[in-house]
Each structure stands twice: as structure tokens, then as C-alpha cells.
Scaffold this motif. Sequence first.
Motif, short mmCIF file in Angstrom:
data_model
loop_
_atom_site.label_atom_id
_atom_site.label_comp_id
_atom_site.label_asym_id
_atom_site.label_seq_id
_atom_site.Cartn_x
_atom_site.Cartn_y
_atom_site.Cartn_z
N UNK A 129 16.83 -2.57 10.99
CA UNK A 129 17.23 -2.70 9.53
C UNK A 129 16.31 -3.45 8.90
N UNK A 130 15.17 -3.93 9.25
CA UNK A 130 14.22 -4.58 8.50
C UNK A 130 13.74 -4.02 7.12
N UNK A 131 13.46 -4.67 6.06
CA UNK A 131 13.01 -4.20 5.05
C UNK A 131 11.75 -3.30 4.92
N UNK A 132 10.74 -3.51 6.07
CA UNK A 132 9.56 -2.64 6.31
C UNK A 132 9.99 -1.42 6.62
N UNK A 133 11.12 -1.24 7.28
CA UNK A 133 11.63 0.18 7.79
C UNK A 133 12.34 0.84 6.63
N UNK A 134 13.18 0.20 5.75
CA UNK A 134 14.05 0.65 4.75
C UNK A 134 13.28 1.03 3.58
N UNK A 135 12.09 0.05 3.26
CA UNK A 135 11.70 0.21 2.06
C UNK A 135 11.04 1.40 1.65
N UNK A 136 9.95 2.05 2.49
CA UNK A 136 9.09 3.31 2.16
C UNK A 136 10.21 4.34 1.85
N UNK A 137 11.28 4.59 2.68
CA UNK A 137 12.07 5.79 2.68
C UNK A 137 12.79 5.56 0.98
N UNK A 179 0.78 -1.07 -0.07
CA UNK A 179 0.03 0.11 -0.16
C UNK A 179 0.84 1.31 0.06
N UNK A 180 2.10 1.21 0.73
CA UNK A 180 2.80 2.34 0.90
C UNK A 180 3.66 2.52 -0.39
N UNK A 181 3.51 1.64 -1.32
CA UNK A 181 4.32 2.13 -2.60
C UNK A 181 3.56 2.39 -3.72
N UNK A 182 2.27 2.72 -3.36
CA UNK A 182 1.43 3.33 -4.41
C UNK A 182 1.91 4.96 -4.57
N UNK A 183 2.13 5.40 -5.78
CA UNK A 183 2.65 6.65 -6.16
C UNK A 183 2.05 7.80 -5.17
N UNK A 184 0.95 7.95 -4.92
CA UNK A 184 0.39 9.03 -4.13
C UNK A 184 0.69 8.86 -2.70
N UNK A 185 0.83 7.61 -2.08
CA UNK A 185 1.54 7.31 -0.80
C UNK A 185 2.93 7.91 -0.71
N UNK A 186 3.51 7.64 -1.78
CA UNK A 186 4.93 7.73 -1.82
C UNK A 186 5.27 9.39 -1.91
N UNK A 187 4.29 10.05 -2.46
CA UNK A 187 4.39 11.36 -2.72
C UNK A 187 4.13 11.92 -1.09
N UNK A 188 2.94 11.53 -0.70
CA UNK A 188 2.31 12.09 0.67
C UNK A 188 3.34 11.72 1.90
N UNK A 189 3.91 10.67 1.87
CA UNK A 189 4.87 10.16 2.95
C UNK A 189 6.13 10.71 2.76
N UNK A 190 6.49 11.54 1.76
CA UNK A 190 7.70 11.83 1.45
C UNK A 190 8.21 13.07 2.43
N UNK A 191 9.44 13.47 2.60
CA UNK A 191 9.94 14.64 3.19
C UNK A 191 9.62 15.79 2.31
N UNK A 192 9.41 16.88 2.88
CA UNK A 192 8.90 18.26 2.38
C UNK A 192 10.08 18.59 1.22
#
Length: 242
Positions: free
Chosen positions: A179-187, A18-31
Motif C-alpha cells: 500500500x505504499x505511495x509508490x505503488x498507488x500514486x501512478x494509477x 517522472x511517471x507523473x508527466x502527462x505523456x507518461x500517464x497516457x502511455x502507462x494507462x490501461x487501454x
Amino acid sequence: MDSNIVSAVAVAGPAVSHGLHPWDLFMNADWIVKSVMLMLLAASVWCWTIIFEKLFNLRRLNGLADRFEASFWSGGAVEDLYDRIHTQPPDPLSAVFVAAMREWRRFAAKHGDGAATATDLADRVERVMQLTANRELDRVERYMTFLASTGSTAPFVGLFGTVWGIMNSFSAIGATKNTSLAVVAPGIAEALFATALGLLAAIPAVLAYNKLSRDLDRYAGRINGFAGEFMAILSRQLEDRR
């Protein structure tokens, strides 16, 4: 223990997807990454606007040039053609012709048709046509530099967003000590999305710039060729009057 790992993966999997959706990637990104994404998206939209405008405009101008050349080479008097279009030339080719005829009439009315002034008239008409052609072509080529600039800089702007996003990912790893993938992957996904937007803006800009440049060069050659032919006609008429 194995069942716990399977359960953790099962829970994390949908969240990451779910977090890899383009809209989610934009909304969760740093400013800062958001700013980069918005800048690249705006550049891409503006590039496509320029591309379509240039394609339609060049097709229209070539059609107008075809009609003008058909009238010019039809055998009718060029003075009649000038009288029809001199108030508002519809295209650059007509504007070059109108500028040349206007200078011709003004100079001939003031100085006559003497041999000494005939050379001056030819030189002045040639300069007027060249200046008019350059001015009209500058107008037709407007915004082409934006395509070139976007094609050369957009990947680096996207790379800047990628580097910044990866820095944030490493900061998250250091803060959570996880260092799990769940923590690193979204960023990392957010960071790579900025690079993808950079390529999305740059690739069409480069391809369109190369094609439009060739089309504009051909159109400029058409105008310069007509100017040369008209100067040859003018020179022959001036020689006949001597």
C-alpha cells in the motif's frame, strides 16, 4: 532503519515525478483509460475548431449584413438590388431578401395586383421569408449541439476513466499486497488525468456555447427584424396599388 527509509524515498521520488508527466500517464494507462483520454482530447480539439469557426463566421456574416442593409436602405430601387445579388446571395440576410423578391415577382406576374391576390401575395412572401430564414439559421447554427453535448457529457466520460483507473490501482494493491505511495500514486494519477481531460474539454465548450448562443440569437433577431420591416414595406406598396 531510518537511513533505509530515507534511501527508499529518495529512490522512489524521481520515479514518481517522472511517471507523473502527462505523456507518461497516457502511455502507462490501461487501454480503456487511454481510449477515454483520446476521446476527450479529440472532442476538445473539435470543440475549439467549432468555436473559432463560429466566431469568424459570425463576424463575417455581420459584416455582410451591414453592407447589405446599407445598400437596402440607401434609397435605391430594391429591384436593382435584387438583380445584382439574386444569383448568389452572399449571406442569410440577402438570401431572405432574394427569396421574398423572387416570390413577389413570380406571384405578381402570374396573378396580377388585384386586392384579392394582394393578401395571398403577402402571406406567401411572409412564409417564404420565414422558411428561408429558418434554413439559413440552421446552417449557421450547425455543430452547436456538439458543443452542448461535450459540455454536459465530457466530465462524466472523464469520471468513467477515473473510476476505471482507480479500480486498476486497487487491483495492483491487492496483487502486490503493498500500500505504499509508490505503488498507488501512478494509477491514481492516471485516473485523475482522465478527469482533468474531461474538464479541459467541457469548460471551454460550455463557455463558448453560452456566448455563441447569445450571438446567434442576436443575429437571428436581426434577420427576423429585417423580414418584418420588408413585409411592412411590401404591405404599404400593395395598399398603394389597390
